[in-house]
Enzyme design. Structure first.
Site, short mmCIF file in Angstrom:
data_model
loop_
_atom_site.label_atom_id
_atom_site.label_comp_id
_atom_site.label_asym_id
_atom_site.label_seq_id
_atom_site.Cartn_x
_atom_site.Cartn_y
_atom_site.Cartn_z
N HIS A 283 -9.44 28.61 -0.07
CA HIS A 283 -8.29 29.26 0.56
C HIS A 283 -7.79 28.37 1.70
O HIS A 283 -8.55 28.11 2.65
CB HIS A 283 -8.69 30.60 1.18
CG HIS A 283 -9.19 31.64 0.23
ND1 HIS A 283 -8.44 32.75 -0.11
CD2 HIS A 283 -10.37 31.77 -0.43
CE1 HIS A 283 -9.14 33.52 -0.94
NE2 HIS A 283 -10.32 32.95 -1.14
N GLY B 105 -17.44 38.02 -0.54
CA GLY B 105 -16.03 38.28 -0.79
C GLY B 105 -15.44 37.55 -1.98
O GLY B 105 -14.25 37.64 -2.22
N HIS C 142 -12.78 24.72 -15.12
CA HIS C 142 -13.45 25.96 -14.71
C HIS C 142 -14.88 25.68 -14.28
O HIS C 142 -15.72 25.32 -15.09
CB HIS C 142 -13.45 26.97 -15.87
CG HIS C 142 -14.11 28.27 -15.50
ND1 HIS C 142 -13.40 29.37 -15.05
CD2 HIS C 142 -15.42 28.62 -15.45
CE1 HIS C 142 -14.25 30.34 -14.77
NE2 HIS C 142 -15.48 29.91 -15.00
N ASP D 127 -1.50 32.73 -2.63
CA ASP D 127 -2.28 33.94 -2.85
C ASP D 127 -1.34 35.13 -2.98
O ASP D 127 -0.36 35.25 -2.24
CB ASP D 127 -3.26 34.15 -1.68
CG ASP D 127 -4.36 35.12 -2.03
OD1 ASP D 127 -5.52 34.69 -2.17
OD2 ASP D 127 -4.07 36.34 -2.18
N ASN E 42 -15.24 31.47 -0.42
CA ASN E 42 -16.14 32.60 -0.55
C ASN E 42 -17.08 32.30 -1.73
O ASN E 42 -16.62 31.87 -2.80
CB ASN E 42 -15.36 33.88 -0.80
CG ASN E 42 -14.49 34.25 0.39
OD1 ASN E 42 -14.86 33.99 1.54
ND2 ASN E 42 -13.35 34.84 0.13
N HIS F 20 -12.24 28.15 -5.74
CA HIS F 20 -10.94 28.00 -5.08
C HIS F 20 -11.16 27.93 -3.57
O HIS F 20 -11.94 28.70 -3.02
CB HIS F 20 -9.99 29.15 -5.43
CG HIS F 20 -10.60 30.51 -5.24
ND1 HIS F 20 -11.49 31.05 -6.14
CD2 HIS F 20 -10.47 31.42 -4.25
CE1 HIS F 20 -11.88 32.24 -5.71
NE2 HIS F 20 -11.28 32.48 -4.55
N CYS G 105 -10.94 34.40 -17.47
CA CYS G 105 -10.82 33.96 -16.08
C CYS G 105 -9.35 34.02 -15.64
O CYS G 105 -8.49 33.38 -16.23
CB CYS G 105 -11.37 32.55 -15.91
SG CYS G 105 -11.02 31.85 -14.29
N HIS H 182 -13.94 31.29 -10.34
CA HIS H 182 -13.41 29.95 -10.64
C HIS H 182 -13.13 29.39 -9.26
O HIS H 182 -12.30 29.93 -8.51
CB HIS H 182 -12.13 30.07 -11.49
CG HIS H 182 -11.46 28.79 -11.85
ND1 HIS H 182 -10.93 28.54 -13.11
CD2 HIS H 182 -11.20 27.68 -11.12
CE1 HIS H 182 -10.38 27.33 -13.12
NE2 HIS H 182 -10.52 26.79 -11.92
P1 5GP Z 1 -11.78 35.44 -3.54
O1 5GP Z 1 -11.80 36.89 -3.14
O2 5GP Z 1 -12.45 35.23 -4.88
O3 5GP Z 1 -12.29 34.49 -2.49
O4 5GP Z 1 -10.24 35.05 -3.69
C1 5GP Z 1 -9.48 35.47 -4.75
C2 5GP Z 1 -8.06 35.55 -4.25
O5 5GP Z 1 -7.21 35.64 -5.35
C3 5GP Z 1 -7.78 36.76 -3.35
O6 5GP Z 1 -7.37 36.32 -2.07
C4 5GP Z 1 -6.66 37.50 -4.10
O7 5GP Z 1 -5.66 38.01 -3.22
C5 5GP Z 1 -6.11 36.43 -5.00
N1 5GP Z 1 -5.54 36.93 -6.24
C6 5GP Z 1 -6.02 37.94 -7.03
N2 5GP Z 1 -5.24 38.09 -8.13
C7 5GP Z 1 -4.26 37.15 -8.03
C8 5GP Z 1 -3.15 36.80 -8.87
O8 5GP Z 1 -2.91 37.38 -9.93
N3 5GP Z 1 -2.36 35.78 -8.45
C9 5GP Z 1 -2.59 35.12 -7.28
N4 5GP Z 1 -1.74 34.13 -6.95
N5 5GP Z 1 -3.63 35.40 -6.46
C10 5GP Z 1 -4.45 36.41 -6.85
ZN ZN Z 2 -11.38 29.64 -14.76
#
Ligand code: 5GP
Ligand code: ZN
Length: 113
Positions: free
Chosen positions: A101, A92, A47, A31, A86, A99, A5, A97
């Protein structure tokens, strides 16, 4: 901790994260690909896959995530923000894990709700 993860790895400090705020149970980091002037991810140290699992398995931590999100927004964008979870790949979600935004700063034009 889940071995494969990304966010567990960031929380463990094995991949650097641009930390904004940390509590015993919750971390907030920027992000890597911000979609708004303020784009911070609020993440439990435990997690769990998504927001419903968090509500079921760690409800007090989910409540603390809301408080952390507000504290981040208070510090960075006048306390006004969107908090987006999301859930599922088609919505999306790319990191499974949970989170939230924190999106803020400037005008948020797109409002699907
Ligand atoms: P999701 O798409 O699952 O809602 O959000 C995942 C977020 O993690 C995305 O907005 C993406 O830009 C961010 N992200 C992906 N890889 C990394 C990383 O290595 N570090 C950080 N800080 N954010 C990341
Ligand atoms: Zn995790």
């Amino acid at each position: 901790m889940s071995d494969d993860c990304l966010f567990c790895t960031i929380i463990a400090g094995d991949i650097p994260g641009d930390m904004v705020l940390e509590t015993e149970r919750v971390v907030a980091f920027r992000d890597i690909a911000p979609k708004a002037p303020v784009h911070v991810l609020v993440v439990p140290r435990t997690h769990v896959a998504n927001v419903a699992a968090a509500a079921r398995e760690i409800p007090e931590v989910l409540a603390e995530m809301a408080e952390v999100a507000q504290r981040v927004a208070d510090a960075e964008c006048g306390g006004q923000f969107r908090w987006i979870f999301n859930t599922g790949a088609r919505a999306g979600q790319s990191v499974f894990h949970v989170h939230g935004h924190v999106i803020g700063g400037g005008e948020l034009g797109w409002n699907p709700a």
